[in-house]
Write a protein that holds these residues in place. Sequence first.
Motif, mmCIF file in Angstrom:
data_model
loop_
_atom_site.group_PDB
_atom_site.id
_atom_site.type_symbol
_atom_site.label_atom_id
_atom_site.label_comp_id
_atom_site.label_asym_id
_atom_site.label_seq_id
_atom_site.Cartn_x
_atom_site.Cartn_y
_atom_site.Cartn_z
ATOM 1 N N ARG A 48 65.120 25.440 -1.978
ATOM 2 C CA ARG A 48 63.725 25.881 -2.133
ATOM 3 C C ARG A 48 63.052 25.162 -3.295
ATOM 4 N NH1 ARG A 48 61.909 31.115 -0.465
ATOM 5 N NH2 ARG A 48 61.150 31.435 -2.578
ATOM 6 N N GLN A 49 63.753 25.084 -4.427
ATOM 7 C CA GLN A 49 63.163 24.468 -5.608
ATOM 8 C C GLN A 49 62.939 22.977 -5.402
ATOM 9 O OE1 GLN A 49 62.005 26.204 -8.354
ATOM 10 N NE2 GLN A 49 61.004 24.209 -8.614
ATOM 11 N N ARG A 50 63.892 22.302 -4.777
ATOM 12 C CA ARG A 50 63.720 20.871 -4.554
ATOM 13 C C ARG A 50 62.546 20.602 -3.617
ATOM 14 N NH1 ARG A 50 68.050 16.248 -2.455
ATOM 15 N NH2 ARG A 50 66.577 14.532 -2.668
ATOM 16 N N ILE A 51 62.381 21.437 -2.613
ATOM 17 C CA ILE A 51 61.262 21.267 -1.685
ATOM 18 C C ILE A 51 59.936 21.507 -2.400
ATOM 19 C CG2 ILE A 51 60.136 22.308 0.331
ATOM 20 C CD1 ILE A 51 62.971 22.630 1.519
ATOM 21 N N SER A 82 70.998 14.983 7.498
ATOM 22 C CA SER A 82 71.172 16.419 7.352
ATOM 23 C C SER A 82 69.854 17.114 7.662
ATOM 24 C CB SER A 82 71.653 16.779 5.941
ATOM 25 O OG SER A 82 70.739 16.338 4.958
ATOM 26 N N LEU A 83 69.965 18.345 8.128
ATOM 27 C CA LEU A 83 68.809 19.157 8.492
ATOM 28 C C LEU A 83 68.840 20.454 7.704
ATOM 29 C CD1 LEU A 83 69.164 18.910 12.397
ATOM 30 C CD2 LEU A 83 67.898 17.344 10.913
ATOM 31 N N GLN A 94 66.782 14.996 6.072
ATOM 32 C CA GLN A 94 67.088 14.151 4.922
ATOM 33 C C GLN A 94 68.105 13.104 5.344
ATOM 34 O OE1 GLN A 94 69.359 16.225 1.925
ATOM 35 N NE2 GLN A 94 68.451 15.060 0.248
ATOM 36 N N GLU A 95 67.965 11.895 4.833
ATOM 37 C CA GLU A 95 68.977 10.861 5.047
ATOM 38 C C GLU A 95 69.690 10.594 3.736
ATOM 39 O OE1 GLU A 95 69.518 6.358 6.905
ATOM 40 O OE2 GLU A 95 67.557 6.995 6.182
ATOM 41 N N ARG A 96 71.020 10.745 3.753
ATOM 42 C CA ARG A 96 71.829 10.610 2.540
ATOM 43 C C ARG A 96 71.273 11.534 1.449
ATOM 44 N NH1 ARG A 96 75.471 6.317 2.877
ATOM 45 N NH2 ARG A 96 75.127 4.934 4.655
ATOM 46 N N GLU A 97 71.046 10.985 0.255
ATOM 47 C CA GLU A 97 70.507 11.788 -0.845
ATOM 48 C C GLU A 97 69.024 11.487 -1.071
ATOM 49 O OE1 GLU A 97 72.204 14.212 -2.319
ATOM 50 O OE2 GLU A 97 73.829 13.713 -0.934
ATOM 51 N N GLY A 98 68.369 10.997 -0.029
ATOM 52 C CA GLY A 98 66.960 10.658 -0.142
ATOM 53 C C GLY A 98 66.068 11.882 -0.162
ATOM 54 N N ARG A 150 53.235 5.198 -4.495
ATOM 55 C CA ARG A 150 54.341 4.311 -4.825
ATOM 56 C C ARG A 150 55.196 4.044 -3.589
ATOM 57 N NH1 ARG A 150 56.664 7.012 -10.443
ATOM 58 N NH2 ARG A 150 54.750 6.783 -11.699
ATOM 59 N N ASP A 151 55.937 2.937 -3.634
ATOM 60 C CA ASP A 151 56.908 2.713 -2.568
ATOM 61 C C ASP A 151 57.971 3.815 -2.628
ATOM 62 O OD1 ASP A 151 58.070 1.759 -4.938
ATOM 63 O OD2 ASP A 151 59.325 0.349 -3.858
ATOM 64 N N ARG A 152 58.623 4.058 -1.509
ATOM 65 C CA ARG A 152 59.607 5.131 -1.337
ATOM 66 C C ARG A 152 58.952 6.510 -1.305
ATOM 67 N NH1 ARG A 152 63.770 3.390 0.961
ATOM 68 N NH2 ARG A 152 64.989 5.147 0.183
ATOM 69 N N THR A 153 57.646 6.569 -1.041
ATOM 70 C CA THR A 153 56.958 7.854 -0.911
ATOM 71 C C THR A 153 56.940 8.272 0.557
ATOM 72 O OG1 THR A 153 55.494 7.423 -2.799
ATOM 73 C CG2 THR A 153 54.747 9.070 -1.208
ATOM 74 N N PRO A 154 57.363 9.493 0.884
ATOM 75 C CA PRO A 154 57.219 9.984 2.260
ATOM 76 C C PRO A 154 55.742 10.156 2.604
ATOM 77 C CG PRO A 154 58.868 11.256 1.065
ATOM 78 C CD PRO A 154 58.130 10.441 0.044
ATOM 79 N N VAL A 155 55.356 9.735 3.802
ATOM 80 C CA VAL A 155 53.963 9.831 4.238
ATOM 81 C C VAL A 155 53.908 10.299 5.687
ATOM 82 C CG1 VAL A 155 53.106 8.035 2.670
ATOM 83 C CG2 VAL A 155 53.914 7.395 4.959
ATOM 84 N N GLN A 156 52.736 10.786 6.078
ATOM 85 C CA GLN A 156 52.488 11.046 7.489
ATOM 86 C C GLN A 156 51.682 9.896 8.063
ATOM 87 O OE1 GLN A 156 49.427 14.134 8.469
ATOM 88 N NE2 GLN A 156 49.551 14.628 6.272
#
Length: 204
Positions: A48-51, A82-83, A94-98, A150-156
């Motif tokens: 929860r906190q990480r999200i 992982s889901l 999530q993929e790996r520790e991303g 920044r690069d490595r940012t999740p986007v829609q």
Amino acid sequence: LKLQFLYLIAPTGGLSSYTHTMPLFQKFDRSNVSASSKTKSSEQRKIRQRIVDQFPLLEKRIDDIIPPKANICAVKCQNHLSLVTVNSEILFFQEREGPYFPTLRLLHRYPDILPVMQCDIGGCKFVLSGANVMCQGLTSAGGKVTPQLRDRTPVQIRIEGKEHAAAVGLLSMSSEEIIEKNKGPCITNCHYLGDGLFNMPSLD
């Protein structure tokens, strides 16, 4: 196995703004699930906190999305995926520790949690086939680049003229680089409408 992305040479006038990939969930189904376990209270708090840390706009809604007494499961899948499921509904992956990514179904309910990159209408069929997005698809007429990302940012990934996201992806360039270079792949397409994850909204 480590997932690798393959870039193909596009025919003239065809896929000039998009590259084909090996999407994370193109052929995903229940056979890809390796293990599922209910999380302990301490692990639930960490999730929860990480999200919340990653998606600050969800802080006031987190109890609606992940209720304190909900049945939260960590689901391990093939290819280091992982889901996170809440009462059997798949909400994040999530993929790996991303970083965590919201599923499209969750994103459609809370469309402001990810920054938007918009492709021109010509890119619709390519995005929906799992293609990565190249700079020209965002900088051409009909495309839009959200600044200061920044690069490595999740986007829609939205399509010109469409209300809801067609895919979620990960930036491989910053906003400034996309505009300045205007060449090459800039978003890895991770999850799109109609892929295996979208067609499997829950794990009963």
